[in-house]
Write a protein that holds these residues in place. Structure first.
Motif, PDB file in Angstrom:
ATOM      1  N   PHE A  68      58.865   5.768  -6.139  1.00  0.00           N
ATOM      2  CA  PHE A  68      57.614   5.852  -5.171  1.00  0.00           C
ATOM      3  C   PHE A  68      56.506   5.403  -5.979  1.00  0.00           C
ATOM      4  CE2 PHE A  68      54.373   8.967  -3.860  1.00  0.00           C
ATOM      5  CZ  PHE A  68      54.295   8.561  -2.449  1.00  0.00           C
ATOM      6  N   SER A 125      55.609   2.056  -5.771  1.00  0.00           N
ATOM      7  CA  SER A 125      55.429   1.826  -4.049  1.00  0.00           C
ATOM      8  C   SER A 125      54.235   2.109  -3.495  1.00  0.00           C
ATOM      9  CB  SER A 125      56.630   2.407  -3.178  1.00  0.00           C
ATOM     10  OG  SER A 125      56.425   3.644  -3.183  1.00  0.00           O
ATOM     11  N   VAL A 126      53.615   3.128  -4.185  1.00  0.00           N
ATOM     12  CA  VAL A 126      52.156   3.529  -3.649  1.00  0.00           C
ATOM     13  C   VAL A 126      51.310   2.464  -3.773  1.00  0.00           C
ATOM     14  CG1 VAL A 126      50.402   5.163  -4.178  1.00  0.00           C
ATOM     15  CG2 VAL A 126      52.840   6.065  -4.019  1.00  0.00           C
ATOM     16  N   ALA A 169      58.192  -1.441   1.612  1.00  0.00           N
ATOM     17  CA  ALA A 169      59.134  -0.707   0.763  1.00  0.00           C
ATOM     18  C   ALA A 169      60.357  -0.317   1.463  1.00  0.00           C
ATOM     19  CB  ALA A 169      58.295   0.731   0.423  1.00  0.00           C
ATOM     20  N   HIS A 184      62.439   8.053  -0.432  1.00  0.00           N
ATOM     21  CA  HIS A 184      62.109   8.307   1.049  1.00  0.00           C
ATOM     22  C   HIS A 184      61.388   9.498   1.635  1.00  0.00           C
ATOM     23  CE1 HIS A 184      64.056   8.413   5.380  1.00  0.00           C
ATOM     24  NE2 HIS A 184      63.067   7.849   5.344  1.00  0.00           N
ATOM     25  N   THR A 230      57.872   9.287   0.641  1.00  0.00           N
ATOM     26  CA  THR A 230      56.779   8.448   1.477  1.00  0.00           C
ATOM     27  C   THR A 230      56.572   9.591   2.931  1.00  0.00           C
ATOM     28  OG1 THR A 230      58.836   7.481   2.346  1.00  0.00           O
ATOM     29  CG2 THR A 230      57.824   6.133   0.586  1.00  0.00           C
ATOM     30  N   GLN A 231      57.767  10.060   3.257  1.00  0.00           N
ATOM     31  CA  GLN A 231      57.485  10.897   4.550  1.00  0.00           C
ATOM     32  C   GLN A 231      56.389  11.999   4.208  1.00  0.00           C
ATOM     33  OE1 GLN A 231      61.744  11.804   4.974  1.00  0.00           O
ATOM     34  NE2 GLN A 231      61.668  10.572   6.951  1.00  0.00           N
ATOM     35  N   GLU A 238      52.986  10.600   4.159  1.00  0.00           N
ATOM     36  CA  GLU A 238      52.391  10.306   5.457  1.00  0.00           C
ATOM     37  C   GLU A 238      52.108  11.681   6.484  1.00  0.00           C
ATOM     38  OE1 GLU A 238      51.328   8.239   8.819  1.00  0.00           O
ATOM     39  OE2 GLU A 238      51.657   7.507   6.795  1.00  0.00           O
ATOM     40  N   PHE A 293      49.637   5.485   2.345  1.00  0.00           N
ATOM     41  CA  PHE A 293      50.779   4.682   1.956  1.00  0.00           C
ATOM     42  C   PHE A 293      50.495   3.473   2.687  1.00  0.00           C
ATOM     43  CE2 PHE A 293      54.885   2.916   1.266  1.00  0.00           C
ATOM     44  CZ  PHE A 293      55.347   3.303   0.018  1.00  0.00           C
ATOM     45  N   VAL A 325      57.015   0.765   5.609  1.00  0.00           N
ATOM     46  CA  VAL A 325      58.279   1.647   5.343  1.00  0.00           C
ATOM     47  C   VAL A 325      59.621   1.216   5.962  1.00  0.00           C
ATOM     48  CG1 VAL A 325      59.433   3.940   4.706  1.00  0.00           C
ATOM     49  CG2 VAL A 325      56.824   3.343   4.247  1.00  0.00           C
TER      50      VAL A 325
END
Length: 268
Positions: free
Chosen positions: A208, A211-212, A220, A229, A232-233, A236, A243, A247
């Motif tokens: 993560f 990926s940021v 990503a 995963h 990221t959720q 958001e 982000f 995705v």
């Protein structure tokens, strides 16, 4: 193989009438290893080589969050004391199964190597990764592998070291993948490589962090239901649009391949 992987070459073959071959689009594709390329955590898998396929409680109690590399150094020392040798480790690493759809994805990538520069960032160890990738026949696809240094000492014990030091508070003490990726992109830019997009395929919390740092043109690919995963959720929800990368979650790596396939079609 899944039908979505068919036909890219022919679609590009007849584009235009110029005799000068256009420079192909270049993308950087970044893979994690544990529970991404392979369907297990390789550090857990090596315990199969231990007597009774288990660690004693006094070893397991030494684990500290954020210092997994140091913990694995103690695990390998214990396994060495129990007579575990190079061949034992090699057998384990070579038999760890690939994640669902990963063979199909690698077949697709092997046919489109001119489109992708592929690297691997992993908090596992170099010996185990090389054993697994060579056994799967995909080692040559990777331009560079970044992982913790490992090797066998005079006793025949597998030894492990930290990859580097860093100041990132979110990552384990021995490795920040964002630092590695940022430095790699800087290095490649200085060498004249320009990537249209960066693709990051991972599963864990330490995936993560890099990926940021991806931009709005990047993608990503977090494995569905895994920490990357979930994080990221959560981001958001708490910080909408913070982000930047698109995705695209995956259960099977075939989904990653299909996305890349569609991208190449659009470029043709």
């Amino acid at each position: 193989m899944n039908g979505c992987f068919e036909g890219v070459g022919l679609r590009c073959l007849f584009k235009g009438v110029s005799t000068a071959a256009p420079k192909p689009p270049r993308y950087l594709l970044v893979f994690d290893f544990d529970e991404t390329i392979i369907n297990e955590n390789s550090d857990d898998s090596v315990i199969k080589a231990a007597p009774g396929q288990a660690l004693p409680e006094h070893i397991r109690q030494t684990f500290r969050d954020g210092f997994y590399n140091e913990y694995m150094q103690r695990v390998f020392e214990y396994l060495g004391d129990q007579g575990v040798k190079m061949l034992n480790y090699k057998t384990v690493y070579e038999n760890i199964p690939l994640s669902p759809g990963m063979p199909e994805l690698f077949q697709f990538l092997s046919k489109n190597q001119d489109q992708f520069e592929i690297i691997l960032l992993s908090d596992a160890n170099m010996f185990g990764i090389e054993c697994s990738l060579r056994a799967a026949g995909v080692y040559s696809l990777f331009r560079k592998i970044f992982s913790n240094p490992s090797g066998f000492d005079k006793r025949g014990y597998l030894t492990l070291g930290p990859y580097h030091t860093h100041k990132c508070p979110q990552c384990p003490a021995n490795m920040c993948k964002r630092k590695i990726l940022t430095e790699y992109l800087t290095e490649r830019a200085q060498e004249g490589a320009e990537f249209e997009r960066v693709f990051y395929v991972g599963d864990a919390a330490n995936d993560f962090c890099p990926s940021v740092a991806l931009t709005s043109t990047d993608i990503a690919f977090p494995r569905k239901g895994y920490p990357m995963h979930q994080m990221t959720q959560e981001m958001e929800k708490k910080q909408p649009r913070a982000f930047q990368a698109t995705v695209v979650p995956w259960d099977s790596a075939v989904e990653v391949g299909c996305y890349l396939q569609e991208l190449l079609k659009k470029k043709c």
